[in-house]
Write an enzyme that holds these catalytic residues in place. Structure first.
Site, mmCIF file in Angstrom:
data_model
loop_
_atom_site.group_PDB
_atom_site.id
_atom_site.type_symbol
_atom_site.label_atom_id
_atom_site.label_comp_id
_atom_site.label_asym_id
_atom_site.label_seq_id
_atom_site.Cartn_x
_atom_site.Cartn_y
_atom_site.Cartn_z
ATOM 1 N N LYS A 157 0.896 -1.102 -0.026
ATOM 2 C CA LYS A 157 0.025 0.006 0.062
ATOM 3 C C LYS A 157 0.798 1.284 0.038
ATOM 4 O O LYS A 157 1.009 2.078 1.035
ATOM 5 C CB LYS A 157 -0.892 -0.213 1.356
ATOM 6 C CG LYS A 157 -2.263 0.360 1.042
ATOM 7 C CD LYS A 157 -3.303 0.083 2.059
ATOM 8 C CE LYS A 157 -4.247 1.124 2.177
ATOM 9 N NZ LYS A 157 -5.026 1.446 1.159
HETATM 10 N N1 PMP Z 1 -7.453 -2.471 -3.295
HETATM 11 C C1 PMP Z 1 -6.934 -1.077 -3.006
HETATM 12 C C2 PMP Z 1 -6.265 -0.621 -4.103
HETATM 13 C C3 PMP Z 1 -7.039 -0.415 -1.778
HETATM 14 O O1 PMP Z 1 -6.645 0.593 -1.481
HETATM 15 C C4 PMP Z 1 -7.618 -0.994 -1.035
HETATM 16 C C5 PMP Z 1 -7.902 -0.331 0.594
HETATM 17 N N2 PMP Z 1 -7.300 -0.783 1.592
HETATM 18 C C6 PMP Z 1 -8.541 -2.372 -1.007
HETATM 19 C C7 PMP Z 1 -8.102 -3.043 -2.298
HETATM 20 C C8 PMP Z 1 -9.188 -3.045 0.147
HETATM 21 O O2 PMP Z 1 -8.229 -3.484 1.212
HETATM 22 P P1 PMP Z 1 -8.805 -3.673 2.644
HETATM 23 O O3 PMP Z 1 -9.858 -4.553 2.499
HETATM 24 O O4 PMP Z 1 -7.524 -4.258 3.278
HETATM 25 O O5 PMP Z 1 -9.104 -2.383 3.087
#
Ligand code: PMP
Length: 313
Positions: A157
């Site tokens: 991320k």
């Molecule tokens: N894809 C992206 C590109 C994201 O930024 C997020 C948000 N964190 C997600 C998927 C979903 O991930 P999560 O369920 O861990 O929040």
């Protein structure tokens, strides 16, 4: 948005106004940081704030750090303890969002990842819904492509890579959609700007596998488990073609911010009859119960913020 009152910054919890970096900070100039997004859910009956799966969020954050050659003494457990302390200081009695951020902190010129100081900061804000109409949202395919693992790894991320998401999201919103779908280099459906995706086809729940340039979402994992174990659905992780989503029976997006968002229109075509499907509706309700600590067997994922005195007998 009201700003936070406190932040964890350079090793201690300080008033938010003291959590400042200089304009020469490496991460600000080169995007050399990585972040997380965690939610705290208020449970009115128990008068308790529950943080959802913080250990898993912090494990992923530290893995993003590994991609950035960052080293930390903190464990996921340490970071969870700091988060709980921060939330107690904020004294929330409402849903909130927690943003941990690791970053290259040196105020130095020079693009690289090594020989730089790594810092970590955490702040939180009150939070409600991320996508307003989460029962009938519309999406369109973006003309942008998802970042590739060999360019900027999507499984991290990484702050700099969110330019990709920002291009996707703004173009979609300015074109009248609530969100976007983005294709990867192979022309397969990857994800949304900040959400993983799921489709229901012929009674199976299908989502792109982790090699399709997706972020390995924690909500995704939660939903896969609920679908399999609680609804008895077959869950497949595989590549999804663009036109499969035009003919699917149900479609939804998942994310810490977006939670479970039903998509009822894709590229101005209705998904099935154009209404939220029954599997989506069930998973959406179950997810809300789970994150608020209402499902006893999953309480190990709900980290309580406030310490309660045991009831007197
Ligand atoms: N894809 C992206 C590109 C994201 O930024 C997020 C948000 N964190 C997600 C998927 C979903 O991930 P999560 O369920 O861990 O929040």
């Amino acid at each position: 948005m009201t700003h936070p009152n406190f932040a964890y910054f350079e090793g201690e919890i300080v008033p938010y106004s003291k959590a400042k970096v200089g304009v020469a900070t490496h991460a600000l100039n080169y995007g050399t940081g990585a972040f997380g997004g965690v939610r705290g859910y208020w449970n009115e009956d128990e008068e308790q704030l529950f943080v959802f799966r913080p250990i898993d969020h912090f494990k992923r954050l530290l893995n993003s750090g590994k991609l950035l050659r960052a080293t930390y003494e903190h464990t996921p457990e340490d970071l969870t303890a700091i988060t709980l302390e921060l939330l107690r200081k904020e004294a929330y009695r409402q849903d909130c969002y927690i943003r941990p951020l690791i970053y290259k902190a040196d105020e130095k010129i020079g693009v690289r990842l090594h020989d730089l100081k790594d810092e970590i900061t955490i702040f939180s804000i009150p939070f409600t819904r991320y996508i307003e109409n989460d029962e009938n949202a519309s999406v369109g395919f973006s003309s942008w492509q998802r970042v590739d693992d060999n360019a900027i790894p999507a499984r991290g991320k990484i702050t700099g890579s969110y330019i990709n998401s920002a291009l996707i999201k703004s173009d979609a919103m300015l074109s009248g959609f609530d969100e976007a779908l983005v294709l990867n280099q192979n022309g397969h459906v990857s994800e949304g700007s900040a959400e993983n995706i799921f489709m229901v086809r012929n009674g199976k729940l299908i989502t792109p596998s982790v090699t399709e340039n997706i972020l390995e979402g924690i909500t995704r994992r939660t939903i896969m488990m609920l679908a399999q174990d609680e609804l008895g659905l077959e869950v497949q992780e595989r590549a999804i073609d663009r036109t499969e989503v035009y003919v699917c029976d149900e479609f939804f997006m998942t994310g810490t911010a977006a939670q479970v968002t039903a998509i009822t229109k894709i590229d101005n075509r209705p998904v099935a009859d154009g209404k939220m499907g029954s599997i989506t509706a069930q998973l959406k309700q179950m997810y809300d119960d789970l994150v608020r600590g209402r499902i006893e067997k999953f309480r190990y994922w709900n980290e309580p913020v406030y310490v309660r005195e045991p009831a007197k007998s």
